[in-house]
Design a protein around this motif. Structure first.
Motif, PDB file in Angstrom:
ATOM      1  N   UNK B  31      11.198  -4.955   2.381  1.00  0.00           N
ATOM      2  CA  UNK B  31      11.288  -5.872   1.407  1.00  0.00           C
ATOM      3  C   UNK B  31      11.175  -5.431  -0.086  1.00  0.00           C
ATOM      4  N   UNK B  94       9.472  -2.071  -0.164  1.00  0.00           N
ATOM      5  CA  UNK B  94       8.195  -1.204   0.200  1.00  0.00           C
ATOM      6  C   UNK B  94       8.817  -1.392   1.921  1.00  0.00           C
ATOM      7  N   UNK B  95       7.757  -1.205   3.206  1.00  0.00           N
ATOM      8  CA  UNK B  95       7.900  -1.417   3.758  1.00  0.00           C
ATOM      9  C   UNK B  95       7.799  -2.608   4.727  1.00  0.00           C
ATOM     10  N   UNK B  96       7.827  -2.620   5.696  1.00  0.00           N
ATOM     11  CA  UNK B  96       7.466  -4.246   6.530  1.00  0.00           C
ATOM     12  C   UNK B  96       5.246  -3.461   7.466  1.00  0.00           C
ATOM     13  N   UNK B  97       4.622  -4.805   7.172  1.00  0.00           N
ATOM     14  CA  UNK B  97       3.013  -4.705   7.249  1.00  0.00           C
ATOM     15  C   UNK B  97       3.566  -4.014   8.681  1.00  0.00           C
ATOM     16  N   UNK B  98       4.422  -4.122  10.022  1.00  0.00           N
ATOM     17  CA  UNK B  98       4.306  -3.788  10.866  1.00  0.00           C
ATOM     18  C   UNK B  98       4.666  -1.906  11.149  1.00  0.00           C
ATOM     19  N   UNK B 100       3.245   0.175   8.715  1.00  0.00           N
ATOM     20  CA  UNK B 100       2.143   0.581   8.065  1.00  0.00           C
ATOM     21  C   UNK B 100       2.168  -0.136   6.920  1.00  0.00           C
ATOM     22  N   UNK B 101       0.789  -0.096   6.387  1.00  0.00           N
ATOM     23  CA  UNK B 101       0.763  -0.293   5.172  1.00  0.00           C
ATOM     24  C   UNK B 101       0.741   0.393   4.357  1.00  0.00           C
ATOM     25  N   UNK B 102       1.444   0.290   2.746  1.00  0.00           N
ATOM     26  CA  UNK B 102       1.910   0.344   2.177  1.00  0.00           C
ATOM     27  C   UNK B 102       1.879   0.551   1.024  1.00  0.00           C
ATOM     28  N   UNK B 103       2.294   1.130   0.038  1.00  0.00           N
ATOM     29  CA  UNK B 103       2.556   1.295  -1.523  1.00  0.00           C
ATOM     30  C   UNK B 103       3.980   0.372  -1.912  1.00  0.00           C
ATOM     31  N   UNK B 104       4.186  -0.068  -2.715  1.00  0.00           N
ATOM     32  CA  UNK B 104       5.932  -0.083  -3.370  1.00  0.00           C
ATOM     33  C   UNK B 104       5.895   0.108  -4.277  1.00  0.00           C
TER      34      UNK B 104
END
Lengths: 114, 115
Positions: B31, B94-98, B100-104
Motif C-alpha cells: 500500500x 504500509x503493509x496489507x491488512x492480511x 497484520x495491522x500496522x501504521x503507515x
C-alpha cells in the motif's frame, strides 16, 4: 464530516509535567488507533498505537488510553520534555479497511517550555 | 528500517504547470498513499494504491492523478497546478491488512508552492 477530531489546536506544558492530548472519533467501526508526531519540515513518525481490545498501552514516557464507550482516546506524556514539542496527530483505522487506510485528526501543537 | 523517500523537499511551480511528485519505498509494502497537510486540516488523503497499477480515490482527489507502475514507486501528478494546491505533500506506505495491522510510514514531505 470529521470522523476523527482533535478539538485542542494547541497545548502548552511546563517541562517535567504531564501532557495530555485528546482525540474523539465518531465511527464505531474503527478498531485501531495511532498517534503520530510531526516536526516542522519532516514527515510524521509513528509514536504509539492501541487496538480496540485494549484500554491502555504504554511505551516508556508515552501512554495511550482508549475509552470505547465514549469514543475517546488520549495520549499522556510523562514527564514532558522540550524535545516533545511538535504537532501530534491522532489517527484511526478499521482492520478490515482495504489498504490499511487511516483517518487523521487535525492535529494538536504541543509546546513544552523549559 | 523502513525508508520512504520523496524526490524533492521544496518545489516552486507556476500556475498551469504539470507537476510530478515521486515517492519510493524500500520495504516491499503493498500500500502507498499520498496526503496533503494544511494547517488546521490535518492530513487529507488524496489517492492511495493497494497494488501495482491499482489506485483508489481518497477524500480530495480533484485536480490530482497518480501512477503506480512499479511496487516501490508511487507518483502524484498535478495536471495543471493552481495556487490552492500550495501545500505540504506527504507520501506513505504500509503493509496489507492480511499481514497484520500496522501504521503507515511517511516520507519527509515535499513543500510545494504554486505561484
Amino acid at each position: 464530516d470529521q470522523q476523527v477530531k482533535q478539538n485542542s489546536p494547541s497545548l502548552s506544558v511546563q517541562e517535567g509535567r504531564i501532557s495530555i492530548l485528546n482525540c474523539d472519533y465518531t465511527n464505531s467501526m474503527f478498531d485501531y488507533f495511532l498517534w503520530y508526531k510531526k516536526y516542522p519540515a519532516e514527515g510524521p513518525t509513528f509514536l504509539i498505537s492501541i487496538s480496540s481490545i485494549k484500554d491502555k498501552n504504554e511505551d516508556g514516557r508515552f501512554t495511550v488510553f482508549l475509552n470505547k464507550s465514549a469514543k475517546h482516546l488520549s495520549l499522556h506524556i510523562v514527564p514532558s520534555q522540550p524535545g516533545d514539542s511538535a504537532v501530534y496527530f491522532c489517527a484511526a483505522s478499521s482492520y478490515m479497511e482495504y489498504g490499511n487506510k487511516l483517518v487523521f485528526g487535525a492535529g494538536t501543537i504541543l509546546r513544552v517550555k523549559s | 528500517d523502513v525508508k520512504v523517500t520523496q524526490s524533492s523537499r521544496y518545489l516552486v511551480k507556476r500556475t498551469g504547470e504539470k507537476v510530478f511528485l515521486e515517492c519510493v519505498q524500500d520495504m516491499d509494502h503493498e500500500n502507498m498513499f499520498w496526503y496533503r497537510q494544511d494547517p488546521g486540516l490535518g492530513l487529507r488523503l488524496i489517492y492511495f494504491s493497494y497494488d501495482v497499477k491499482m489506485k483508489e480515490k481518497g477524500d480530495i482527489p480533484e485536480g490530482y492523478s497518480v501512477s503506480r507502475e512499479k511496487k516501490e514507486r508511487f507518483s502524484l501528478i498535478l495536471e495543471s497546478a493552481s495556487t490552492n494546491q500550495t501545500s505540504m505533500y506527504l507520501c506513505a506506505s504500509s503493509i496489507s491488512p492480511g499481514q497484520g495491522v500496522g501504521g503507515q510510514y511517511f516520507g519527509p514531505g515535499t513543500r510545494l508552492t504554486v505561484t
